[in-house]
Design an enzyme around this catalytic site. Sequence first.
Site, PDB file in Angstrom:
ATOM      1  CG  HIS A  72      29.777  -6.998  61.496  1.00 60.17           C
ATOM      2  ND1 HIS A  72      28.552  -6.536  61.074  1.00 60.17           N
ATOM      3  CD2 HIS A  72      29.521  -7.999  62.371  1.00 60.17           C
ATOM      4  CE1 HIS A  72      27.583  -7.234  61.671  1.00 60.17           C
ATOM      5  NE2 HIS A  72      28.160  -8.112  62.469  1.00 60.17           N
ATOM      6  CE1 TYR A 201      24.583   2.018  56.404  1.00 63.13           C
ATOM      7  CE2 TYR A 201      25.828  -0.037  56.422  1.00 63.13           C
ATOM      8  CZ  TYR A 201      25.498   1.174  57.008  1.00 63.13           C
ATOM      9  OH  TYR A 201      26.083   1.536  58.205  1.00 63.13           O
ATOM     10  N   PRO A 293      23.016   9.106  60.807  1.00 65.53           N
ATOM     11  CG  PRO A 293      21.091   7.931  61.362  1.00 65.53           C
ATOM     12  CD  PRO A 293      21.585   9.305  61.043  1.00 65.53           C
ATOM     13  CE  LYS A 297      32.722   7.061  59.717  1.00 73.49           C
ATOM     14  NZ  LYS A 297      33.772   6.069  59.968  1.00 73.49           N
ATOM     15  CE1 TYR A 385      29.367   1.790  57.662  1.00 67.70           C
ATOM     16  CE2 TYR A 385      30.732   0.115  58.697  1.00 67.70           C
ATOM     17  CZ  TYR A 385      29.505   0.699  58.502  1.00 67.70           C
ATOM     18  OH  TYR A 385      28.396   0.195  59.148  1.00 67.70           O
TER      19      TYR A 385
END
Length: 395
Positions: A72, A201, A293, A297, A385
């Site tokens: 991704h 998200y 979550p 990580k 990220y």
Amino acid sequence: MRTQVAIIGAGPSGLLLGQLLHKAGIDNVILERQSGEYVLGRIRAGVLEQVTTDLLQEVDVGERMLKEGLPHGGFDMLFDGERHRIDLEALTGGKRVTVYGQTEVTRDLMEARERIGRTTVYEAANVQVHDFDTTKPRVTYEKNGQMHTIECDFIAGCDGFHGVCRASVPRGAIREYEKVYPFGWLGLLADTPPVHHELIYVRSDRGFALCSQRSHTRSRYYLQVPLTDKVEAWSDDAFWNELRLRLDPEAAASLVTGPSLEKSIAPLRSFVTEPLRFGRLFLAGDAGHIVPPTGAKGLNLAATDVKYLSTAITEFYQERSEAGIDGYSERCLKRIWRAERFSWWFTGIMHNFPEDGPIVAKLQQAELDYLIHSEHGRRTIAENYVGLPLNFGER
């Protein structure tokens, strides 16, 4: 039994540590209180940073991940009814993440360990760690009604948040930092095509949501729910209906629903233990820290821990140096706290906190609006990220 390193816990962190030590020629035994089938049945996240995919390839366990994993280069953030893409590759100089389920990582590591013939004892009951403040630590356990003892040089506590290793440390020698969030994630796994080719998200007035995936035909979705909710109260239809209400019209219209393969509610917490080393006992992964979550990580931090630990232990045997084991805790905690900060911050701006009143929702919207319309803001999200680059040889 005698070994060099006794590893407690056969989750991905313990199994990866075993592979890294094996590659360095260091004998190790893994103890796991559950069965192998139970371990594989645990549903966990699956967003892997480059550091984790590199480590799996380093120990020759990356072939299926490279074939079936989904690279991704970005993800969407949905708020105020609109989606905005975070272009990870463009903002971080080409870095990306790979979606590959933690269950599959565990399966690959299990199969690799079986091939190399190292010992793993499943369903080991009453595991206890002894004398880790000396140079001759021991681990005892019960199997089939008989007690067994493993003599070793080091003990690696990879046995999770509720494991025996951290619980065995004297309370005066350890400090724990914890924040428990006032909500949980209701997760649903289904054999349905993902609603989008990348993660979404979602921050909505109804609560947070996450649209994730495990493959082109298997989806994983999450909804923010109160801690008082029970999974039995959520039918599949109720889940899908609520998810649609939190999505934008385009995603809601394209959502493919189906029967759940698994459904559960997970509480969210930020948790860190200091230090992570107690004589010859070392904590790694969830035994030493938990992250919400939201930032993806948890598994990646565990992989970093065991790489640092394997490097330190290898240095001890090959160079007769204790510098690595002496610095293990400090090195890990530096990265851990950075990841904790990002996960806490990202959780804070994407979830509803009703007890804080409507002003917080307005402030969250303003912050998200700033971040998305600032290249530096988007880069901050992207860099955190994908994870900071690591040089495992540095002190």
